[in-house]
Scaffold this motif. Sequence first.
Motif, PDB file in Angstrom:
ATOM      1  N   GLY A  22     -57.577  44.588 -35.839  1.00  0.00           N
ATOM      2  CA  GLY A  22     -57.256  44.099 -37.176  1.00  0.00           C
ATOM      3  C   GLY A  22     -55.772  43.881 -37.397  1.00  0.00           C
ATOM      4  N   ARG A  23     -54.942  44.379 -36.490  1.00  0.00           N
ATOM      5  CA  ARG A  23     -53.486  44.215 -36.639  1.00  0.00           C
ATOM      6  C   ARG A  23     -52.880  43.367 -35.524  1.00  0.00           C
ATOM      7  N   PHE A  24     -53.428  43.489 -34.324  1.00  0.00           N
ATOM      8  CA  PHE A  24     -52.896  42.765 -33.166  1.00  0.00           C
ATOM      9  C   PHE A  24     -53.849  41.638 -32.784  1.00  0.00           C
ATOM     10  N   THR A  25     -53.268  40.552 -32.274  1.00  0.00           N
ATOM     11  CA  THR A  25     -54.066  39.425 -31.791  1.00  0.00           C
ATOM     12  C   THR A  25     -53.522  38.965 -30.447  1.00  0.00           C
ATOM     13  N   ILE A  26     -54.399  38.926 -29.459  1.00  0.00           N
ATOM     14  CA  ILE A  26     -54.021  38.404 -28.147  1.00  0.00           C
ATOM     15  C   ILE A  26     -54.462  36.954 -28.055  1.00  0.00           C
ATOM     16  N   SER A  27     -53.613  36.133 -27.465  1.00  0.00           N
ATOM     17  CA  SER A  27     -53.960  34.729 -27.256  1.00  0.00           C
ATOM     18  C   SER A  27     -53.349  34.282 -25.931  1.00  0.00           C
ATOM     19  N   ARG A  28     -53.834  33.173 -25.460  1.00  0.00           N
ATOM     20  CA  ARG A  28     -53.290  32.659 -24.201  1.00  0.00           C
ATOM     21  C   ARG A  28     -53.244  31.147 -24.258  1.00  0.00           C
ATOM     22  N   ASP A  29     -52.228  30.583 -23.626  1.00  0.00           N
ATOM     23  CA  ASP A  29     -52.080  29.149 -23.485  1.00  0.00           C
ATOM     24  C   ASP A  29     -52.008  28.883 -21.988  1.00  0.00           C
ATOM     25  N   ASN A  30     -53.143  28.526 -21.418  1.00  0.00           N
ATOM     26  CA  ASN A  30     -53.183  28.340 -19.965  1.00  0.00           C
ATOM     27  C   ASN A  30     -52.279  27.195 -19.520  1.00  0.00           C
ATOM     28  N   ALA A  31     -52.099  26.202 -20.363  1.00  0.00           N
ATOM     29  CA  ALA A  31     -51.240  25.073 -20.006  1.00  0.00           C
ATOM     30  C   ALA A  31     -49.783  25.503 -19.878  1.00  0.00           C
ATOM     31  N   LYS A  32     -49.415  26.520 -20.660  1.00  0.00           N
ATOM     32  CA  LYS A  32     -48.033  27.031 -20.606  1.00  0.00           C
ATOM     33  C   LYS A  32     -47.927  28.280 -19.745  1.00  0.00           C
TER      34      LYS A  32
END
Length: 123
Positions: A66-76
């Motif tokens: 609820g406080r942290f969010t993981i994300s990824r940009d495979n292109a970068k």
Amino acid sequence: QVQLVESGGGLVPAGDSLRLSCVVSGGALSNYNMGWFRQAPGKDPEFVAFKSGSGGITDYAEAVKGRFTISRDNAKNTVYLQMNSLKPEDTAVYYCGACPLWLYRCLPKVDYWGQGTQVTISS
């Protein structure tokens, strides 16, 4: 040789936000599941967040849900950890880790580690 480099740590007051970045080189990010971990002084390392190679599976430790969010940009070739509503107990060195696509949460073993970035939250 796969290398991971974290950035974005710092000293902020409680309630503030930080965004950590982890740039992967020497391999395509899409070939790895990615995790964020942290280690506070005098404590064992702990799992924080996970995102699968395809991005379809995400998981968090209870302490950060609820406080942290993981994300990824495979292109970068970059993985991010957006940290909101930070608390003093979030103070730690944060590491990103890469592991095989079949390994959930990158546990029990991370194949490649970054050098870490210090996050300090003042009360």
